[in-house]
Design an enzyme around this catalytic site. Structure first.
Site, PDB file in Angstrom:
ATOM      1  N   ARG A  89      -0.334  -3.198   5.709  1.00 40.18           N
ATOM      2  CA  ARG A  89      -0.484  -2.793   7.104  1.00 40.18           C
ATOM      3  C   ARG A  89       0.379  -3.722   7.938  1.00 40.18           C
ATOM      4  O   ARG A  89       0.521  -4.910   7.606  1.00 40.18           O
ATOM      5  CB  ARG A  89      -1.947  -2.899   7.566  1.00 40.18           C
ATOM      6  N   GLU A 111       3.318   0.795  15.140  1.00 40.75           N
ATOM      7  CA  GLU A 111       3.375   2.209  14.736  1.00 40.75           C
ATOM      8  C   GLU A 111       2.932   3.115  15.877  1.00 40.75           C
ATOM      9  O   GLU A 111       2.049   2.723  16.639  1.00 40.75           O
ATOM     10  CB  GLU A 111       2.492   2.423  13.493  1.00 40.75           C
ATOM     11  N   HIS A 126       6.150   4.337   7.354  1.00 39.64           N
ATOM     12  CA  HIS A 126       4.784   4.419   6.799  1.00 39.64           C
ATOM     13  C   HIS A 126       4.615   5.682   5.942  1.00 39.64           C
ATOM     14  O   HIS A 126       3.760   6.534   6.218  1.00 39.64           O
ATOM     15  CB  HIS A 126       3.728   4.374   7.907  1.00 39.64           C
TER      16      HIS A 126
HETATM   17  N1  LIG Z   1       1.934   2.099   3.196  1.00 42.96           N
HETATM   18  C1  LIG Z   1       1.114   3.042   2.781  1.00 42.96           C
HETATM   19  O1  LIG Z   1       1.398   4.242   2.895  1.00 42.96           O
HETATM   20  C2  LIG Z   1      -0.181   2.665   2.143  1.00 42.96           C
HETATM   21  C3  LIG Z   1      -0.776   1.459   2.398  1.00 42.96           C
HETATM   22  N2  LIG Z   1      -1.960   1.130   1.793  1.00 42.96           N
HETATM   23  C4  LIG Z   1      -2.574  -0.153   2.105  1.00 42.96           C
HETATM   24  O2  LIG Z   1      -2.824  -0.846   0.895  1.00 42.96           O
HETATM   25  C5  LIG Z   1      -4.114  -1.420   0.983  1.00 42.96           C
HETATM   26  C6  LIG Z   1      -4.635  -1.767  -0.381  1.00 42.96           C
HETATM   27  O3  LIG Z   1      -5.034  -0.600  -1.057  1.00 42.96           O
HETATM   28  P1  LIG Z   1      -5.781  -0.684  -2.472  1.00 42.96           P
HETATM   29  O4  LIG Z   1      -4.973  -1.466  -3.434  1.00 42.96           O
HETATM   30  O5  LIG Z   1      -6.176   0.691  -2.828  1.00 42.96           O
HETATM   31  O6  LIG Z   1      -7.073  -1.517  -2.058  1.00 42.96           O
HETATM   32  P2  LIG Z   1      -7.971  -2.437  -2.973  1.00 42.96           P
HETATM   33  O7  LIG Z   1      -9.213  -2.667  -2.209  1.00 42.96           O
HETATM   34  O8  LIG Z   1      -8.061  -1.882  -4.339  1.00 42.96           O
HETATM   35  O9  LIG Z   1      -7.141  -3.807  -3.074  1.00 42.96           O
HETATM   36  C7  LIG Z   1      -7.014  -4.710  -2.014  1.00 42.96           C
HETATM   37  C8  LIG Z   1      -6.865  -6.110  -2.592  1.00 42.96           C
HETATM   38  O10 LIG Z   1      -6.680  -7.020  -1.498  1.00 42.96           O
HETATM   39  C9  LIG Z   1      -7.544  -8.134  -1.701  1.00 42.96           C
HETATM   40  N3  LIG Z   1      -7.940  -8.661  -0.397  1.00 42.96           N
HETATM   41  C10 LIG Z   1      -8.678  -8.038   0.554  1.00 42.96           C
HETATM   42  N4  LIG Z   1      -8.850  -8.842   1.609  1.00 42.96           N
HETATM   43  C11 LIG Z   1      -8.223 -10.000   1.319  1.00 42.96           C
HETATM   44  C12 LIG Z   1      -8.070 -11.224   2.000  1.00 42.96           C
HETATM   45  N5  LIG Z   1      -8.600 -11.409   3.217  1.00 42.96           N
HETATM   46  N6  LIG Z   1      -7.369 -12.218   1.408  1.00 42.96           N
HETATM   47  C13 LIG Z   1      -6.846 -12.047   0.168  1.00 42.96           C
HETATM   48  N7  LIG Z   1      -6.955 -10.897  -0.529  1.00 42.96           N
HETATM   49  C14 LIG Z   1      -7.648  -9.896   0.032  1.00 42.96           C
HETATM   50  C15 LIG Z   1      -8.746  -7.579  -2.448  1.00 42.96           C
HETATM   51  O11 LIG Z   1      -9.411  -8.596  -3.170  1.00 42.96           O
HETATM   52  C16 LIG Z   1      -8.096  -6.570  -3.363  1.00 42.96           C
HETATM   53  O12 LIG Z   1      -7.699  -7.180  -4.564  1.00 42.96           O
HETATM   54  C17 LIG Z   1      -4.915  -0.393   1.776  1.00 42.96           C
HETATM   55  O13 LIG Z   1      -6.080  -0.939   2.355  1.00 42.96           O
HETATM   56  C18 LIG Z   1      -3.923   0.041   2.808  1.00 42.96           C
HETATM   57  O14 LIG Z   1      -3.997  -0.808   3.932  1.00 42.96           O
HETATM   58  C19 LIG Z   1      -2.585   1.978   0.923  1.00 42.96           C
HETATM   59  C20 LIG Z   1      -2.040   3.192   0.633  1.00 42.96           C
HETATM   60  C21 LIG Z   1      -0.805   3.647   1.242  1.00 42.96           C
HETATM   61  O1  LIG Z   2      -1.562   4.231   4.579  1.00 48.96           O
HETATM   62  C1  LIG Z   2      -2.045   4.990   3.800  1.00 48.96           C
HETATM   63  C2  LIG Z   2      -3.266   4.754   3.107  1.00 48.96           C
HETATM   64  O2  LIG Z   2      -3.543   5.469   2.130  1.00 48.96           O
HETATM   65  O3  LIG Z   2      -4.012   3.846   3.502  1.00 48.96           O
END
Ligand SMILES: NC(=O)C1=CN([C@@H]2O[C@H](COP(=O)(O)OP(=O)(O)OC[C@H]3O[C@@H](n4cnc5c(N)ncnc54)[C@H](O)[C@@H]3O)[C@@H](O)[C@H]2O)C=CC1
Ligand SMILES: O=CC(=O)O
Length: 315
Positions: free
Chosen positions: A235, A264, A282
């Protein structure tokens, strides 16, 4: 036989193709309100009847809006992130919450790796120079990707998919999470600063929100150093834009590949004229395959919930 089941009223706040609205509309009574004006009007005029809301992380749902929907039982987000969803207000009401975890992880990891290769290999400048007739001997040669050190900030579903791709490039992998994972062989760093100082490329794959706000700041970028690269598919809020723009401008880091921004739906003005940054709108998590998987997951979550089985991927 004519069905007597009344479809459940669903408010959809994110933009969506007609094909997917039709797919959802076979099972739900859909009110599509993707613009701020439509959203305000739908909630003011029909708030009392909605039992479910579908949204995305950036669009979210506020506590005030939840308060204006007394029949609301379920809120789902398409995709993984839910940083603008008022979790506390929803939980206080006992509203069920679900996301599309794992429906777009391959797409995001592919995109992150595309950004990584493109910035390390200098693709943007090479393309421009090649079109202008500048040939190989006249340019500085970009480094290898293979064998470099990759630092992953947030080794969750997406971070691990990025690590799998990096392993194919013989990259050494380190990561920073709030705590180490027992199920990965990668090197854990208890501080993001130390990870940045160790790695050649730092990839952000955490959620947004207050806990990660500006975690990549001037000090972390300084630690990454003049040979280091940053990729952000997490993000925009995770990276301090002003600090990043200064570091790129003054070549205190080598380059950045960004898919997400604090500003954004547009990239920040400070970045768009810089040559050592690659920008995408994005889109990392959005492909036809990923969107279809997210819609299918929404239906599985919503149908599971309303059939009394519970949601498939709870938040
Ligand atoms: N650019 C895009 O289109 C997309 C962006 N994303 C972003 O990617 C993020 C991650 O997605 P997932 O891997 O599915 O989530 P997830 O929950 O499986 O993984 C997130 C990881 O970040 C770690 N984490 C969370 N807060 C933290 C902190 N304060 N300090 C250190 N580590 C921390 C967690 O322990 C976890 O290992 C989403 O929340 C979203 O913001 C997701 C999909 C698409
Ligand atoms: O930004 C996209 C998401 O899956 O989160």
């Amino acid at each position: 036989m004519i069905s007597t089941v009344v479809p459940i009223p669903l408010l959809v706040l994110n933009g969506m193709s007609q094909r997917h609205l039709d797919q959802i509309g076979q099972r739900f009574d859909v009110c599509h309100a993707p613009t701020p004006a439509q959203r305000a009007q739908a909630i003011a005029g029909q708030g009392a009847r909605f039992r479910a809301v579908l949204t995305i992380g950036s669009v979210g749902l506020t506590a005030q809006e939840i308060g204006a929907m007394p029949a609301l039982e379920l809120v789902c987000v398409l995709g993984a992130g839910y940083e603008n969803l008022a979790l506390d207000a929803a939980r206080a009401r006992g509203i069920a919450l679900a996301n599309g975890a794992g429906t777009n992880d391959d797409c995001v990891a592919d995109h992150a790796f595309g950004l990584l290769i493109a910035i390390v290999r200098g693709m943007r400048a090479l393309d421009r120079q090649c079109r202008a007739g500048v040939w190989r001997d006249a340019i500085g040669l970009p480094p290898n990707v293979s064998g470099k050190r990759l630092g992953i900030f947030g080794l969750g579903t997406i971070g691990r998919k990025i690590a799998r791709r990096a392993a194919g490039f013989d990259m050494e992998i380190g990561y920073h999470n709030r705590s180490p994972r027992a199920d990965v062989p990668h090197r854990y760093f208890g501080s993001l600063h130390d990870l940045a100082a160790w790695c050649d490329v730092l990839v952000c794959a955490t959620p947004g929100g207050p806990a990660t706000h500006h975690r990549v700041d001037a000090a972390v970028l300084q630690a990454l150093g003049p040979q280091g690269y940053l990729v952000n598919i997490a993000r925009g809020s995770v990276v301090d834009t002003q600090a990043l723009a200064a570091a790129l401008r003054e070549r205190r880091i080598a380059g950045a590949g960004l898919d997400v921004y604090e500003s954004e739906p547009a990239p920040p003005q400070e970045l768009i004229h810089l040559d050592n940054v690659l920008l995408t709108p994005h889109v990392a998590g959005w492909s036809p395959e990923a969107v279809q998987a997210s819609v299918n997951r929404f239906l599985a979550n919503a149908e599971g919930y309303f059939a009394g089985r519970g949601v498939v991927s709870p938040i």
